[in-house]
Design a protein around this motif. Sequence first.
Motif, mmCIF file in Angstrom:
data_model
loop_
_atom_site.group_PDB
_atom_site.id
_atom_site.type_symbol
_atom_site.label_atom_id
_atom_site.label_comp_id
_atom_site.label_asym_id
_atom_site.label_seq_id
_atom_site.Cartn_x
_atom_site.Cartn_y
_atom_site.Cartn_z
ATOM 1 N N ARG A 99 0.811 -1.194 -0.105
ATOM 2 C CA ARG A 99 -0.238 -0.075 -0.042
ATOM 3 C C ARG A 99 0.894 1.231 -0.014
ATOM 4 N NH1 ARG A 99 -2.772 -3.428 3.543
ATOM 5 N NH2 ARG A 99 -1.884 -2.322 5.431
ATOM 6 N N LEU A 100 2.169 1.011 0.383
ATOM 7 C CA LEU A 100 3.037 2.332 0.160
ATOM 8 C C LEU A 100 4.485 1.567 -0.348
ATOM 9 C CD1 LEU A 100 3.683 5.074 1.431
ATOM 10 C CD2 LEU A 100 4.814 3.769 3.340
ATOM 11 N N ALA A 101 4.829 2.538 -1.272
ATOM 12 C CA ALA A 101 6.278 2.268 -2.024
ATOM 13 C C ALA A 101 7.371 2.507 -1.114
ATOM 14 C CB ALA A 101 6.182 2.958 -3.291
ATOM 15 N N ALA A 102 8.431 1.730 -1.101
ATOM 16 C CA ALA A 102 9.707 1.932 -0.379
ATOM 17 C C ALA A 102 10.107 3.616 -0.590
ATOM 18 C CB ALA A 102 10.596 1.010 -0.347
ATOM 19 N N GLU A 103 10.168 3.966 -1.794
ATOM 20 C CA GLU A 103 10.473 5.204 -2.071
ATOM 21 C C GLU A 103 9.884 6.447 -1.418
ATOM 22 O OE1 GLU A 103 10.888 2.767 -6.020
ATOM 23 O OE2 GLU A 103 9.585 2.783 -4.154
ATOM 24 N N ASP A 104 8.516 6.059 -0.869
ATOM 25 C CA ASP A 104 7.817 7.117 -0.245
ATOM 26 C C ASP A 104 7.993 7.321 1.298
ATOM 27 O OD1 ASP A 104 6.779 7.964 -2.594
ATOM 28 O OD2 ASP A 104 5.252 6.495 -2.489
ATOM 29 N N ASP A 105 8.841 6.160 1.661
ATOM 30 C CA ASP A 105 9.353 6.279 3.213
ATOM 31 C C ASP A 105 10.038 7.801 3.171
ATOM 32 O OD1 ASP A 105 10.509 6.222 5.673
ATOM 33 O OD2 ASP A 105 11.196 4.103 5.199
ATOM 34 N N PRO A 106 9.233 8.607 4.301
ATOM 35 C CA PRO A 106 9.621 10.160 4.640
ATOM 36 C C PRO A 106 11.136 9.992 5.055
ATOM 37 C CG PRO A 106 7.946 9.330 6.198
ATOM 38 C CD PRO A 106 7.928 8.254 5.114
ATOM 39 N N LEU A 107 11.543 9.007 5.664
ATOM 40 C CA LEU A 107 12.932 9.166 6.490
ATOM 41 C C LEU A 107 13.854 8.468 5.642
ATOM 42 C CD1 LEU A 107 11.794 8.099 9.896
ATOM 43 C CD2 LEU A 107 11.935 10.278 9.158
ATOM 44 N N TRP A 108 13.777 8.244 4.271
ATOM 45 C CA TRP A 108 14.599 7.496 3.405
ATOM 46 C C TRP A 108 16.123 8.005 3.781
ATOM 47 C CZ3 TRP A 108 17.281 9.484 -0.642
ATOM 48 C CH2 TRP A 108 16.958 10.636 -1.093
ATOM 49 N N ARG A 143 17.932 9.088 5.803
ATOM 50 C CA ARG A 143 18.623 8.530 7.079
ATOM 51 C C ARG A 143 19.427 7.415 6.568
ATOM 52 N NH1 ARG A 143 14.516 8.952 12.065
ATOM 53 N NH2 ARG A 143 14.195 11.068 12.351
ATOM 54 N N SER A 144 19.233 6.617 5.892
ATOM 55 C CA SER A 144 19.619 5.053 5.286
ATOM 56 C C SER A 144 21.052 5.587 4.567
ATOM 57 C CB SER A 144 18.834 4.543 4.405
ATOM 58 O OG SER A 144 18.878 5.152 3.035
ATOM 59 N N GLY A 145 21.297 6.567 4.219
ATOM 60 C CA GLY A 145 22.635 7.135 3.313
ATOM 61 C C GLY A 145 22.410 6.823 2.220
ATOM 62 N N ALA A 146 21.144 6.402 1.454
ATOM 63 C CA ALA A 146 20.956 6.237 0.308
ATOM 64 C C ALA A 146 21.005 7.755 -0.714
ATOM 65 C CB ALA A 146 19.732 5.714 -0.078
ATOM 66 N N ALA A 147 21.537 7.785 -1.970
ATOM 67 C CA ALA A 147 21.457 8.977 -2.596
ATOM 68 C C ALA A 147 20.251 9.415 -3.275
ATOM 69 C CB ALA A 147 22.430 8.825 -3.701
ATOM 70 N N THR A 148 19.408 8.498 -3.573
ATOM 71 C CA THR A 148 17.826 8.801 -4.258
ATOM 72 C C THR A 148 16.731 7.897 -3.618
ATOM 73 O OG1 THR A 148 18.272 7.027 -5.720
ATOM 74 C CG2 THR A 148 19.056 9.315 -6.411
ATOM 75 N N PRO A 149 15.760 8.365 -3.498
ATOM 76 C CA PRO A 149 14.742 7.182 -3.244
ATOM 77 C C PRO A 149 14.708 5.933 -3.821
ATOM 78 C CG PRO A 149 13.725 9.655 -3.498
ATOM 79 C CD PRO A 149 15.028 9.544 -3.863
ATOM 80 N N GLU A 150 15.104 5.737 -5.090
ATOM 81 C CA GLU A 150 15.288 4.751 -5.821
ATOM 82 C C GLU A 150 16.191 3.768 -5.287
ATOM 83 O OE1 GLU A 150 12.751 7.451 -7.612
ATOM 84 O OE2 GLU A 150 14.879 7.713 -7.186
ATOM 85 N N GLU A 151 17.311 4.412 -4.876
ATOM 86 C CA GLU A 151 18.438 3.652 -4.100
ATOM 87 C C GLU A 151 18.094 2.915 -2.962
ATOM 88 O OE1 GLU A 151 23.293 3.862 -3.915
ATOM 89 O OE2 GLU A 151 22.218 5.296 -2.914
ATOM 90 N N TYR A 152 17.169 3.852 -1.962
ATOM 91 C CA TYR A 152 16.670 3.233 -0.883
ATOM 92 C C TYR A 152 15.815 2.292 -1.005
ATOM 93 C CZ TYR A 152 13.980 3.416 3.391
ATOM 94 O OH TYR A 152 13.172 3.041 4.675
ATOM 95 N N ALA A 153 14.865 2.237 -2.074
ATOM 96 C CA ALA A 153 13.911 1.243 -2.453
ATOM 97 C C ALA A 153 14.651 -0.013 -2.572
ATOM 98 C CB ALA A 153 12.964 1.697 -3.443
ATOM 99 N N PHE A 154 15.627 -0.092 -3.341
ATOM 100 C CA PHE A 154 16.334 -1.341 -4.045
ATOM 101 C C PHE A 154 16.996 -1.714 -2.712
ATOM 102 C CE2 PHE A 154 20.398 -3.341 -4.903
ATOM 103 C CZ PHE A 154 19.900 -4.252 -5.911
ATOM 104 N N TRP A 155 17.618 -1.147 -1.807
ATOM 105 C CA TRP A 155 18.436 -1.765 -0.882
ATOM 106 C C TRP A 155 17.434 -2.142 0.275
ATOM 107 C CZ3 TRP A 155 23.261 -3.644 -0.237
ATOM 108 C CH2 TRP A 155 24.118 -3.528 -1.142
ATOM 109 N N SER A 156 16.432 -1.398 0.612
ATOM 110 C CA SER A 156 15.663 -1.489 1.715
ATOM 111 C C SER A 156 15.026 -3.077 1.865
ATOM 112 C CB SER A 156 14.482 -0.432 1.589
ATOM 113 O OG SER A 156 13.410 -0.793 0.922
ATOM 114 N N TRP A 157 14.602 -3.469 0.813
ATOM 115 C CA TRP A 157 14.218 -5.030 1.002
ATOM 116 C C TRP A 157 15.292 -6.113 1.071
ATOM 117 C CZ3 TRP A 157 9.114 -5.669 0.848
ATOM 118 C CH2 TRP A 157 8.007 -4.581 0.609
ATOM 119 N N ARG A 158 16.513 -5.413 1.048
ATOM 120 C CA ARG A 158 17.601 -6.540 1.094
ATOM 121 C C ARG A 158 18.562 -6.409 2.374
ATOM 122 N NH1 ARG A 158 16.202 -5.095 -4.006
ATOM 123 N NH2 ARG A 158 15.946 -6.603 -5.602
#
Length: 223
Positions: free
Chosen positions: A46-55, A57-72
């Motif tokens: 119901r929510l895409a990882a790219e839309d995590d408002p705190l993305w 904080r992860s150190g990702a450069a973009t929401p897309e990079e965060y989404a890729f890593w967050s599941w792994r």
Amino acid sequence: MTESYRSDARAGHLRAAGHGDAVRHEVPYHAQWESAELVPELLAGRLAAEDDPLWERSGAATPEEYAFWSWRVCGMACLRMALEYWGLPADGLVSMGKEFLDAGAYVRRADGLDGLIYAPFAEHVARRWGIGAEVRPELDPEELPDLLAAGRLVMLSVHPSIREPQTRPASRGGHLVLAVGCTAGHLQIHNPSGMPGVSQRFAEVPWPALPKFFARRGVVLGR
């Protein structure tokens, strides 16, 4: 029977008196997504990882990079929790993931990522933070109480559905959780993809239920 506890600040855990060896390490919790309260929405799609408002904080450069890593990065979340418990520095989860990619604990491929690969992971943990990281390709559940009582934390390979212990998965393994305590009746875990208020922090998995999820392998962490 009500258990009475005595505090042991030096060991960082609580041990039950008169009811076996119950141990609880006061480990801080982190989900594998920066917004732990959003895990149900993320898992349900119901929510895409790219839309995590705190993305960020992860150190990702973009929401897309965060989404890729967050599941792994369940393994990185487990390690981050252990490092913070021992007062050691820990970066954001994507930053950590990329560091372990460089160390050979993940292998990037065109359509995804392979890992966590235990041997290079353990070698890098020992080299980078100076803590023990013992790869256990065969780990008996009966060993866990003694390991926890000795001050260890244990990364366990389990099926992701362990967040709902009443389920019966088709296989074992595929997800990493951190064993942080136990009682005579339960193993206590921090689950990076657990449900808030239910199966994230100090989630209790009955000992008889553990074998259907647990692949009997993991990494034992200790200072």
